[in-house]
Write a protein that holds these residues in place. Structure first.
Motif, PDB file in Angstrom:
ATOM      1  N   TRP A  92       0.618  -1.146  -0.011  1.00 55.84           N
ATOM      2  CA  TRP A  92       0.018  -0.045  -0.048  1.00 55.84           C
ATOM      3  C   TRP A  92       0.900   1.309  -0.004  1.00 55.84           C
ATOM      4  CZ3 TRP A  92      -4.458  -1.904  -0.953  1.00 55.84           C
ATOM      5  CH2 TRP A  92      -5.019  -3.363  -0.462  1.00 55.84           C
ATOM      6  N   PHE A  93       2.042   1.256   0.719  1.00 53.24           N
ATOM      7  CA  PHE A  93       3.067   2.348   0.753  1.00 53.24           C
ATOM      8  C   PHE A  93       3.665   2.622  -0.680  1.00 53.24           C
ATOM      9  CE2 PHE A  93       7.337   3.950   1.551  1.00 53.24           C
ATOM     10  CZ  PHE A  93       6.976   4.802   2.447  1.00 53.24           C
ATOM     11  N   TRP A  94       4.074   1.549  -1.217  1.00 50.72           N
ATOM     12  CA  TRP A  94       4.832   1.613  -2.619  1.00 50.72           C
ATOM     13  C   TRP A  94       3.599   1.889  -3.589  1.00 50.72           C
ATOM     14  CZ3 TRP A  94       8.054  -3.360  -1.622  1.00 50.72           C
ATOM     15  CH2 TRP A  94       9.448  -2.739  -1.113  1.00 50.72           C
ATOM     16  N   GLY A  95       2.570   1.228  -3.284  1.00 50.21           N
ATOM     17  CA  GLY A  95       1.226   1.353  -4.434  1.00 50.21           C
ATOM     18  C   GLY A  95       0.874   2.846  -4.315  1.00 50.21           C
ATOM     19  N   SER A  96       1.231   3.809  -3.275  1.00 54.11           N
ATOM     20  CA  SER A  96       0.774   5.079  -3.302  1.00 54.11           C
ATOM     21  C   SER A  96       1.718   5.836  -4.131  1.00 54.11           C
ATOM     22  CB  SER A  96       0.581   5.608  -1.909  1.00 54.11           C
ATOM     23  OG  SER A  96       2.077   5.777  -1.369  1.00 54.11           O
ATOM     24  N   GLY A  97       2.875   5.422  -4.260  1.00 53.26           N
ATOM     25  CA  GLY A  97       4.041   6.288  -4.896  1.00 53.26           C
ATOM     26  C   GLY A  97       5.113   6.499  -4.001  1.00 53.26           C
ATOM     27  N   ALA A  98       4.934   6.032  -2.741  1.00 56.68           N
ATOM     28  CA  ALA A  98       5.793   6.536  -1.723  1.00 56.68           C
ATOM     29  C   ALA A  98       7.079   5.962  -1.725  1.00 56.68           C
ATOM     30  CB  ALA A  98       5.182   6.396  -0.286  1.00 56.68           C
ATOM     31  N   LYS A  99       8.339   6.564  -1.224  1.00 53.37           N
ATOM     32  CA  LYS A  99       9.470   5.911  -1.278  1.00 53.37           C
ATOM     33  C   LYS A  99       9.889   5.827   0.397  1.00 53.37           C
ATOM     34  CE  LYS A  99      11.056   7.987  -5.556  1.00 53.37           C
ATOM     35  NZ  LYS A  99      11.914   9.052  -6.216  1.00 53.37           N
ATOM     36  N   LEU A 100      10.878   4.838   0.506  1.00 52.55           N
ATOM     37  CA  LEU A 100      11.115   4.432   1.965  1.00 52.55           C
ATOM     38  C   LEU A 100      12.312   5.416   2.266  1.00 52.55           C
ATOM     39  CD1 LEU A 100      11.483   0.593   2.057  1.00 52.55           C
ATOM     40  CD2 LEU A 100       9.664   1.899   3.014  1.00 52.55           C
ATOM     41  N   THR A 101      12.706   6.368   1.622  1.00 51.39           N
ATOM     42  CA  THR A 101      13.645   7.349   2.053  1.00 51.39           C
ATOM     43  C   THR A 101      12.625   8.568   2.332  1.00 51.39           C
ATOM     44  OG1 THR A 101      13.595   7.826  -0.167  1.00 51.39           O
ATOM     45  CG2 THR A 101      15.549   6.570   0.600  1.00 51.39           C
ATOM     46  N   GLU A 102      11.446   8.639   2.409  1.00 53.64           N
ATOM     47  CA  GLU A 102      10.644   9.721   2.629  1.00 53.64           C
ATOM     48  C   GLU A 102       9.257   9.280   3.263  1.00 53.64           C
ATOM     49  OE1 GLU A 102       8.888  13.883   0.691  1.00 53.64           O
ATOM     50  OE2 GLU A 102      10.096  12.503  -0.536  1.00 53.64           O
ATOM     51  N   LEU A 103       9.493   9.058   4.753  1.00 50.95           N
ATOM     52  CA  LEU A 103       8.412   8.181   4.828  1.00 50.95           C
ATOM     53  C   LEU A 103       7.025   9.150   5.403  1.00 50.95           C
ATOM     54  CD1 LEU A 103      10.081   5.972   7.814  1.00 50.95           C
ATOM     55  CD2 LEU A 103       9.431   5.379   5.729  1.00 50.95           C
ATOM     56  N   ASP A 104       7.312  10.513   5.373  1.00 53.45           N
ATOM     57  CA  ASP A 104       6.275  11.479   5.679  1.00 53.45           C
ATOM     58  C   ASP A 104       5.767  11.901   4.468  1.00 53.45           C
ATOM     59  OD1 ASP A 104       8.420  12.736   5.301  1.00 53.45           O
ATOM     60  OD2 ASP A 104       8.379  14.213   6.967  1.00 53.45           O
ATOM     61  N   SER A 105       6.008  11.561   3.258  1.00 52.27           N
ATOM     62  CA  SER A 105       5.309  12.068   1.988  1.00 52.27           C
ATOM     63  C   SER A 105       3.821  12.050   2.092  1.00 52.27           C
ATOM     64  CB  SER A 105       5.996  11.482   0.892  1.00 52.27           C
ATOM     65  OG  SER A 105       5.292  10.019   0.747  1.00 52.27           O
ATOM     66  N   ALA A 106       3.415  12.734   1.226  1.00 57.47           N
ATOM     67  CA  ALA A 106       1.910  12.998   0.941  1.00 57.47           C
ATOM     68  C   ALA A 106       1.192  11.506   0.575  1.00 57.47           C
ATOM     69  CB  ALA A 106       1.392  14.060   0.082  1.00 57.47           C
ATOM     70  N   GLU A 107       2.206  10.939  -0.187  1.00 56.52           N
ATOM     71  CA  GLU A 107       1.642   9.705  -0.696  1.00 56.52           C
ATOM     72  C   GLU A 107       1.683   8.673   0.271  1.00 56.52           C
ATOM     73  OE1 GLU A 107       3.480  12.044  -4.232  1.00 56.52           O
ATOM     74  OE2 GLU A 107       4.120  11.320  -2.066  1.00 56.52           O
ATOM     75  N   ALA A 108       2.739   8.553   1.255  1.00 61.96           N
ATOM     76  CA  ALA A 108       2.813   7.601   2.408  1.00 61.96           C
ATOM     77  C   ALA A 108       1.490   7.851   3.408  1.00 61.96           C
ATOM     78  CB  ALA A 108       3.880   7.753   3.051  1.00 61.96           C
TER      79      ALA A 108
END
Length: 414
Positions: A210-226
């Motif tokens: 779900w995290f990756w499916g949003s477009g989020a990256k593990l280097t930026e845990l607090d992104s809008a996608e995350a």
């Protein structure tokens, strides 16, 4: 190839940090240690499959590969959670196995500790391996082994529950349509979806699609996608589409909930296929959708065949023969059938689907999958993962908002 003194220093450092990420999606059991045979005609193989005793198809394959290479095999099966530490200790003592089969997230830890040879050095052929699967065994631009197989996560669904709720799985293409399906199921008097959000690596493992499916990256845990991914899970709990038990669910207890027959969906892995056949109801499998469509990248489980560094470099040629034998197309097919794994090459994946059409959604999921230590995260991943599962716990329990929980996680990682 490597400086012995430098390698042992790196191994000692690695021993103090390993290992938070093993055992999430792999076979487990108990094993006993074994030292390398003094006879130069005996080669040691360590693996995380202690459930396969002498006389099993797996141990027969090891012996066959030994015969083909002209040597005897001394094999030891360890519990997955023990294998990394045992390997680091053996390296520190100059007593590494000749062939090591190890959980993929641990490869980068062992590589950075100087324990493993690179494929450039050991000549293991990785040319046919899917790049997304091979990435789990890469660190610092180098490759340290080849995958023996992969498993990952997808959505199991109960056909009867969905039919009674009027849900057509063909309509589920993204998060919006999946949530709409859960709403229909809940209104029909059934239960929506169950998963594992426990405060361990299992929780991170299950959240990552779900995290990756949003477009989020593990280097930026607090992104809008995350935040959108964590908000999705929180919203499901708030609306009753997912039970509060997910906060403490392991992947096993989550599966047990689904096996009761009232849930429409369960996020789980290929390792539940045998249990799915025993569940007593018709089921199907869908790759986990991305936020806006397509298949989300789910994390890969499964092991890599690696060749550890040896004091006697004359052992590499035979070790390479053993590794090559274990990862030949036919042997990969046989092994992955036993382990309920998807093969790491398109050639063997096609053969698997031809033999069992029900594996098609799993092959699709594996083709979209991603290693947890990919993106050159290496040994940074365990710390990131710990903060991620803590954020999930905080948000789902209601102690923090998704935004607050992930901001705190990102701050802790820095």
């Amino acid at each position: 190839m490597h400086s012995s003194s430098r390698r042992r220093l790196l191994v000692a450092v690695a021993l103090s940090t390993v290992v938070a990420v093993v055992g999430t999606a792999c076979s487990t059991g108990s094993g006993s240690s074994g030292a390398k045979g003094a006879d130069s005609g005996t080669y040691t193989i360590w693996d995380p499959y202690p459930q396969f005793a002498k006389g099993s198809a797996w141990t027969k394959l090891l012996d066959e590969c030994g015969t083909e290479a002209g040597v005897k095999i001394k094999r030891t099966g360890f519990d997955t959670s023990d294998l990394a530490n045992k390997t680091l200790l053996a390296a520190q003592q100059g007593n590494s196995p000749d062939v090591l089969i190890v959980d993929n997230p641990v490869v980068s830890t062992l590589a950075e500790a100087g324990v493993l040879t690179t494929t450039e050095e050991n000549k293991l052929d990785t040319s046919k391996v899917d790049p997304n699967l091979l990435a789990a065994g890469q660190s610092g631009g180098k490759t340290y082994g080849t995958p023996i197989g992969a498993n990952t996560l997808a959505l199991y669904y109960n056909k009867k529950v969905l039919k009674e709720a009027g849900v057509d799985t063909a309509s589920i293409k993204d998060w919006k349509s999946l949530t709409a399906a859960l709403e229909k199921v809940e209104k029909a008097g059934k239960k929506g979806i169950t998963f594992s959000a426990i405060g361990t690596e299992e929780g991170s493992f299950q959240f990552l699609p779900w995290f990756w499916g949003s477009g989020a990256k593990l280097t930026e845990l607090d992104s809008a996608e995350a935040v959108s991914a964590l908000s999705l899970w929180k919203n499901w709990l708030d609306k009753g589409y997912a039970p509060n038990s997910v906060i403490n669910n392991t992947q096993t207890t989550s599966w047990q909930e689904f096996a009761g027959g009232d849930y429409a969906f369960a996020e789980n892995g290929t390792w539940q296929l045998a249990n799915a056949e025993k569940a007593g109801f018709d089921y199907g499998v869908l790759p986990i959708p991305g936020a806006d469509g397509g298949n989300a990248a789910a994390p890969t489980g499964g092991e890599f065949v690696t060749l550890p560094v040896q004091e006697d470099t004359g052992r590499y040629a035979t070790a390479q023969k053993l590794g090559t034998c274990l990862t030949s197309a036919q042997n990969i097919y046989d092994t992955d059938t036993t382990l309920s794994y998807v093969a790491p090459t398109g050639e063997v994946q096609d053969k698997q689907v031809a033999a069992n059409a029900e594996l098609k959604p799993w092959v699709d999921a594996v083709k979209s999958a991603k290693g947890r230590t990919s993106d050159d995260l290496g040994t940074k991943y365990p710390k990131i993962s710990e903060q991620l599962w803590k954020a999930v716990q905080s948000a789902l329990s209601g102690s923090k908002s998704p935004e607050e929980a992930l901001a705190e996680a990102q701050s802790a990682v820095k």
